[in-house]
Design an enzyme around this catalytic site. Structure first.
Site, PDB file in Angstrom:
ATOM      1  N   ARG A   1       0.833  -1.212   0.000  1.00 13.15           N
ATOM      2  CA  ARG A   1       0.000   0.000   0.000  1.00 13.15           C
ATOM      3  C   ARG A   1       0.871   1.268   0.000  1.00 13.15           C
ATOM      4  O   ARG A   1       0.574   2.254   0.662  1.00 13.15           O
ATOM      5  CB  ARG A   1      -0.919   0.039   1.227  1.00 13.15           C
ATOM      6  CG  ARG A   1      -1.984  -1.030   1.273  1.00 13.15           C
ATOM      7  CD  ARG A   1      -3.027  -0.848   0.181  1.00 13.15           C
ATOM      8  NE  ARG A   1      -4.161  -1.733   0.354  1.00 13.15           N
ATOM      9  CZ  ARG A   1      -4.207  -3.018  -0.031  1.00 13.15           C
ATOM     10  NH1 ARG A   1      -3.164  -3.563  -0.627  1.00 13.15           N
ATOM     11  NH2 ARG A   1      -5.293  -3.736   0.164  1.00 13.15           N
TER      12      ARG A   1
ATOM     13  N   SER B   1     -10.548  -0.436   2.779  1.00  7.43           N
ATOM     14  CA  SER B   1      -9.828  -0.543   4.055  1.00  7.43           C
ATOM     15  C   SER B   1      -9.457   0.852   4.548  1.00  7.43           C
ATOM     16  O   SER B   1      -8.752   1.574   3.850  1.00  7.43           O
ATOM     17  CB  SER B   1      -8.538  -1.331   3.876  1.00  7.43           C
ATOM     18  OG  SER B   1      -8.801  -2.585   3.323  1.00  7.43           O
TER      19      SER B   1
ATOM     20  N   GLU C   1      -4.997   4.331   6.272  1.00  8.73           N
ATOM     21  CA  GLU C   1      -4.580   4.103   4.885  1.00  8.73           C
ATOM     22  C   GLU C   1      -5.185   5.148   3.940  1.00  8.73           C
ATOM     23  O   GLU C   1      -4.594   5.514   2.929  1.00  8.73           O
ATOM     24  CB  GLU C   1      -5.008   2.683   4.492  1.00  8.73           C
ATOM     25  CG  GLU C   1      -4.184   2.060   3.392  1.00  8.73           C
ATOM     26  CD  GLU C   1      -4.718   2.440   2.040  1.00  8.73           C
ATOM     27  OE1 GLU C   1      -3.953   2.983   1.236  1.00  8.73           O
ATOM     28  OE2 GLU C   1      -5.926   2.228   1.800  1.00  8.73           O
TER      29      GLU C   1
HETATM   30  N1  EPU Z   1     -11.155 -10.420  10.043  1.00  2.56           N
HETATM   31  C1  EPU Z   1     -11.884 -10.412  11.200  1.00  2.56           C
HETATM   32  N2  EPU Z   1     -12.861  -9.475  11.355  1.00  2.56           N
HETATM   33  C2  EPU Z   1     -13.133  -8.549  10.400  1.00  2.56           C
HETATM   34  C3  EPU Z   1     -12.374  -8.544   9.210  1.00  2.56           C
HETATM   35  C4  EPU Z   1     -11.382  -9.504   9.048  1.00  2.56           C
HETATM   36  O1  EPU Z   1     -11.664 -11.223  12.092  1.00  2.56           O
HETATM   37  O2  EPU Z   1     -14.047  -7.742  10.605  1.00  2.56           O
HETATM   38  C5  EPU Z   1     -10.149 -11.475   9.838  1.00  2.56           C
HETATM   39  C6  EPU Z   1     -10.659 -12.490   8.799  1.00  2.56           C
HETATM   40  O3  EPU Z   1     -11.405 -13.497   9.392  1.00  2.56           O
HETATM   41  C7  EPU Z   1      -9.374 -13.022   8.234  1.00  2.56           C
HETATM   42  C8  EPU Z   1      -8.433 -11.841   8.308  1.00  2.56           C
HETATM   43  O4  EPU Z   1      -8.981 -10.939   9.257  1.00  2.56           O
HETATM   44  O5  EPU Z   1      -8.860 -14.048   9.046  1.00  2.56           O
HETATM   45  C9  EPU Z   1      -8.198 -11.162   6.978  1.00  2.56           C
HETATM   46  O6  EPU Z   1      -9.417 -10.645   6.466  1.00  2.56           O
HETATM   47  P1  EPU Z   1      -9.645 -10.380   4.903  1.00  2.56           P
HETATM   48  O7  EPU Z   1      -9.289 -11.595   4.142  1.00  2.56           O
HETATM   49  O8  EPU Z   1     -10.994  -9.820   4.711  1.00  2.56           O
HETATM   50  O9  EPU Z   1      -8.529  -9.340   4.490  1.00  2.56           O
HETATM   51  P2  EPU Z   1      -7.926  -8.061   5.223  1.00  2.56           P
HETATM   52  O10 EPU Z   1      -6.526  -8.354   5.597  1.00  2.56           O
HETATM   53  O11 EPU Z   1      -8.851  -7.587   6.271  1.00  2.56           O
HETATM   54  C10 EPU Z   1      -6.878  -7.065   3.023  1.00  2.56           C
HETATM   55  C11 EPU Z   1      -6.882  -5.779   2.260  1.00  2.56           C
HETATM   56  C12 EPU Z   1      -8.173  -5.615   1.477  1.00  2.56           C
HETATM   57  C13 EPU Z   1      -8.298  -6.788   0.519  1.00  2.56           C
HETATM   58  C14 EPU Z   1      -8.280  -8.093   1.348  1.00  2.56           C
HETATM   59  C15 EPU Z   1      -8.296  -9.325   0.488  1.00  2.56           C
HETATM   60  C16 EPU Z   1      -5.481  -4.244   3.554  1.00  2.56           C
HETATM   61  C17 EPU Z   1      -5.440  -3.034   4.402  1.00  2.56           C
HETATM   62  N3  EPU Z   1      -6.695  -4.662   3.161  1.00  2.56           N
HETATM   63  O12 EPU Z   1      -7.911  -7.002   4.012  1.00  2.56           O
HETATM   64  O13 EPU Z   1      -8.063  -4.431   0.700  1.00  2.56           O
HETATM   65  O14 EPU Z   1      -9.492  -6.724  -0.238  1.00  2.56           O
HETATM   66  O15 EPU Z   1      -7.062  -8.153   2.133  1.00  2.56           O
HETATM   67  O16 EPU Z   1      -7.063  -9.495  -0.125  1.00  2.56           O
HETATM   68  O17 EPU Z   1      -4.433  -4.803   3.242  1.00  2.56           O
HETATM   69  C18 EPU Z   1      -8.588  -2.111   0.512  1.00  2.56           C
HETATM   70  O18 EPU Z   1      -7.385  -1.899   0.558  1.00  2.56           O
HETATM   71  O19 EPU Z   1      -9.434  -1.185   0.377  1.00  2.56           O
HETATM   72  C19 EPU Z   1      -9.072  -3.491   0.643  1.00  2.56           C
HETATM   73  C20 EPU Z   1     -10.368  -3.771   0.740  1.00  2.56           C
END
Ligand code: EPU
Length: 336
Positions: free
Chosen positions: A160, A235, A331
């Site tokens: 990012r 995010s 972010e």
């Molecule tokens: N999780 C929770 N609670 C929540 C959200 C997530 O416990 O409310 C846990 C999920 O269960 C999972 C882990 O966190 O174990 C990761 O969640 P997720 O796969 O949804 O991905 P993320 O790390 O929360 C990142 C990116 C997203 C992208 C997703 C999928 C960042 C800041 N965000 O989110 O990017 O879509 O991975 O690859 O790196 C964005 O940048 O706008 C964005 C949406």
């Protein structure tokens, strides 16, 4: 040049924040932009408006980058090189690639925003970052109006992050982005858990680019709010990276904590998980709140102000710092 006055920016930012541009102009070509920059230097840029939180009316001239066009520069048996102008919608471009069987961007389906802003924060999702396909970024130097080409290495991409958020911030306007995509032997990235599950649920064993794109669209729709229905900027925070030792202490207390290993001594924790654990998931305060299905996303249910959402973000940061000793980094660009 058609400069309009007192234009609402509500439809120009995905958070749907209703602030005014005192002066506003939409730009359709690099030439127009060069002419404008000869007379106006103190400008505020808006493109897809998908990564900003506006907290007040904008006094500077708001310049909406609306430069359209996709051109195929060259191709051989394996690859195609495409230059895409900054004002093209990101998801429409991804769909164009999928329809033409150009591989590399299918995991980045349905990300809001325009092509011109994708390199700034090196958009990424489901195991893919846009830096893996970018060959060049064309940008206009604001002071000299010269068109400059940044190579992939020049962009200094990180998670990012890029040179456009650091060394050259505010100095250039991105006008086009070049991509190298595959025409055959696609490198499919399905290892991200949810994609495999989604494909398996449809009995797809040999996925096409379209299958992956559809899977990503389905996953995103199930978790992330559509900005056309509920204002948001994806995010709101970055996933924090902590040391191994800090992680081990946390894991003692929370055995179920999800994590990704970044390097031998660095662990990335999903900010969404931290925010959920801190009790904010799905919390609504008036017209703003934390999304019910993904705690990393702050939302505007209608008429929230940018200040209200920013205050909520600060409250979340404070709570996460007290509860987990982790400093969450915002972010989204806060426009104060
Ligand atoms: N999780 C929770 N609670 C929540 C959200 C997530 O416990 O409310 C846990 C999920 O269960 C999972 C882990 O966190 O174990 C990761 O969640 P997720 O796969 O949804 O991905 P993320 O790390 O929360 C990142 C990116 C997203 C992208 C997703 C999928 C960042 C800041 N965000 O989110 O990017 O879509 O991975 O690859 O790196 C964005 O940048 O706008 C964005 C949406």
């Amino acid at each position: 040049m058609n400069i309009q006055t007192n234009i609402s920016l509500k439809n120009y930012n995905t958070f749907g924040i209703d602030v005014l541009a005192k002066r506003f102009i939409s730009i359709n070509s690099v030439y127009e932009l060069q002419q404008l920059l000869k007379v106006e230097k103190d400008i505020f840029l808006i493109s897809g408006g998908s990564n900003m939180l506006l907290t007040k009316d904008i006094e500077k001239l708001v310049v909406h980058i609306n430069i359209k066009g996709i051109s195929i520069d060259k191709e051989d048996n394996n690859n195609v090189y495409i230059t895409v102008n900054a004002g093209e919608d990101w998801h429409e471009f991804v769909l164009f690639c999928v329809e033409n069987n150009f591989g590399g961007l299918e995991n980045l389906s349905l990300i809001p925003g325009n092509v011109g802003t994708c390199p700034i924060q090196n958009i990424g999702a489901y195991g893919v970052e846009v830096k893996d396909t970018i060959t060049k970024v064309e940008a206009l130097h604001i002071d000299t109006q010269k068109l400059v080409t940044f190579s992939n290495t020049d962009c200094n991409f990180g998670y990012r992050n890029s040179i456009f958020k650091n060394e050259v911030k505010g100095k250039y306007i991105i006008t086009a982005v070049g991509f190298k995509l595959t025409k055959q032997h696609h490198v499919l990235n399905t290892s991200y858990g949810a994609i495999e599950t989604e494909l398996a649920s449809k009995n797809i064993l040999k996925p096409t680019l379209k299958d992956i794109s559809n899977a990503v669209i389905a996953i995103r729709k199930s978790k992330l709010p559509d900005p056309n229905e509920i204002g948001n900027s994806g995010s709101f925070f970055k996933n924090p990276v902590i040391t191994k030792n800090e992680f081990l202490v946390l894991q003692e207390a929370y055995q179920e904590i999800p994590y990704y290993t970044v390097s031998e001594n660095e662990i990335k924790i999903p900010a969404g998980w931290l925010i959920e654990k801190a009790g904010f998931k799905g919390k609504r305060f008036g017209d703003y709140g934390v999304h019910e299905k993904q705690a990393l996303v702050l939302v505007n249910y209608g008429n929230a102000t940018g200040v209200e959402i920013y205050m909520l973000a600060k409250k979340i940061q404070k709570k996460i710092l007290t509860q987990f000793k982790i400093a969450l980094e915002i972010e989204v660009n806060i426009i104060e």
